[in-house]
Design a protein around this motif. Structure first.
Motif, PDB file in Angstrom:
ATOM      1  N   THR A   1       0.838  -1.208   0.000  1.00  0.00           N
ATOM      2  CA  THR A   1       0.000   0.000   0.000  1.00  0.00           C
ATOM      3  C   THR A   1       0.871   1.257   0.000  1.00  0.00           C
ATOM      4  O   THR A   1       0.581   2.228  -0.706  1.00  0.00           O
ATOM      5  CB  THR A   1      -0.942  -0.008   1.227  1.00  0.00           C
ATOM      6  N   GLU A   2       1.951   1.223   0.790  1.00  0.00           N
ATOM      7  CA  GLU A   2       2.880   2.371   0.841  1.00  0.00           C
ATOM      8  C   GLU A   2       3.485   2.627  -0.543  1.00  0.00           C
ATOM      9  O   GLU A   2       3.562   3.774  -1.010  1.00  0.00           O
ATOM     10  CB  GLU A   2       3.992   2.086   1.861  1.00  0.00           C
TER      11      GLU A   2
ATOM     12  N   ARG B   1       0.845   4.110  -2.852  1.00  0.00           N
ATOM     13  CA  ARG B   1       0.649   5.534  -2.519  1.00  0.00           C
ATOM     14  C   ARG B   1       1.749   6.406  -3.116  1.00  0.00           C
ATOM     15  O   ARG B   1       1.546   7.558  -3.423  1.00  0.00           O
ATOM     16  CB  ARG B   1       0.648   5.735  -0.992  1.00  0.00           C
ATOM     17  N   ARG B   2       2.942   5.803  -3.280  1.00  0.00           N
ATOM     18  CA  ARG B   2       4.065   6.552  -3.865  1.00  0.00           C
ATOM     19  C   ARG B   2       4.029   6.511  -5.398  1.00  0.00           C
ATOM     20  O   ARG B   2       4.997   6.881  -6.057  1.00  0.00           O
ATOM     21  CB  ARG B   2       5.396   5.981  -3.350  1.00  0.00           C
TER      22      ARG B   2
END
Length: 304
Positions: free
Chosen positions: A57-58, A61-62
């Motif tokens: 998810t991180e 998001r990037r």
């Protein structure tokens, strides 16, 4: 415009040990600092934060759409064979439009073996000339998967080859025999004068601590044998390099078999003259060219 390189996702076992979990997270940060143009994230399969899904998810998001996942594991057991692929396919459903390739575990790569050798030298106080008196007990995590346990034996054999130790024996801290005391008993029965117990673990944690404690207990009960404990592998430059090597393989789709420890590709101690030798198919006495047995016994040309 060129397509950006896939991001790097590091998958870890997970541990109940805070210091071990932090060692993993620090390693992931170090990789990111070393490769500032590459999005890097890491997560665990179980036991400690962050979970692998959160790391994906991180990355999303990037702005990441493609990533290569590398299991930060020495052997291919249940986690690398099943849990991580299952977790990754779940993340693919959660994040439509995301694609990934999956790299292979680290294995007994020469880079890892050179760190293990360094850990042994440190435990021996740098006494190279005494290696012929030293028996090493390499202690793996242990698994219900025979193939995973066999990989620890392979690492032990590769560590022994060309390095001059009296022997390298194998034991396991959980789920598989022999356990650490039994492994030490075996070394003693083989006539070991000096034993170094070498944990086949990347980072500190509950299991490596248990190895050290069991070693100390056995040593206290056997004062006639000199026993030392070596440190875990740790976040060495070789480990950082090897993770990037696994990342590059995964990105290129170049998932080779056991070429890491192939004497024709890598200069292994005592076999340096074999590197780059042309490979001829070898003659097999059962192979007369007519295949009477319905299967082919032919030569094994190395595709190197």
């Amino acid at each position: 415009m060129t397509t950006p390189a896939p991001a790097l996702l590091i998958a870890g076992h997970g541990t109940r040990d805070d210091a071990g979990a932090e060692a993993f997270r620090a390693f992931v940060r170090q990789l990111g600092e070393r490769h500032p143009h590459l999005p890097v994230a890491g997560g665990f399969i179980e036991l400690s934060p962050p979970p692998l899904g959160e790391a994906v998810t991180e990355l999303v998001r990037r702005g990441v759409r493609r990533f290569a996942a590398v299991p930060l594991m020495l052997v291919s057991a249940g986690h690398a064979k099943g849990d991580i692929p299952a977790a990754l396919s779940r993340e693919k459903e959660r994040h439509p439009g995301v694609s990934y390739t999956y790299g292979r575990p680290l294995g007994p790569h020469p880079k890892i073996l050179s760190v293990l050798e360094r850990r042994l030298d440190e435990a021996l106080g740098g006494a190279h000339e005494d290696r012929a008196d030293v028996t090493v007990l390499l202690v793996g995590r242990g698994s219900t998967d025979p193939d995973a346990n066999a990989e620890v034996h392979k690492a032990a054999r590769l560590l022994w080859e060309g390095r001059g130790y009296a022997g390298v024996e194998t034991a396991f801290v959980s789920l598989a025999a022999p356990d650490v005391p039994s492994g030490l008993d075996r070394c003693a029965r083989l006539g070991a004068r000096r034993i170094v117990v070498l944990p086949y673990f990347l980072f500190t944690g509950i299991l490596p601590d248990r190895v050290r404690r069991q070693t100390e207990d056995w040593a206290a009960a056997h004062p006639e044998t000199e026993v030392r404990s070596a440190d875990v592998i740790g976040p060495e430059p070789e480990l950082l390099d090897l993770v990037m090597e696994r990342y590059e393989e995964a990105v290129k789709g170049d998932l080779r078999m056991n070429c890491d420890s192939c004497v024709y590709r890598i200069a292994l101690p005592g076999f340096e003259d074999k590197v780059g030798m042309p490979q001829q198919p070898h003659f097999h006495p059962d192979d007369d060219g007519h295949h009477h047995h319905g299967h082919h016994h032919g030569g094994h040309a190395h595709a190197h």
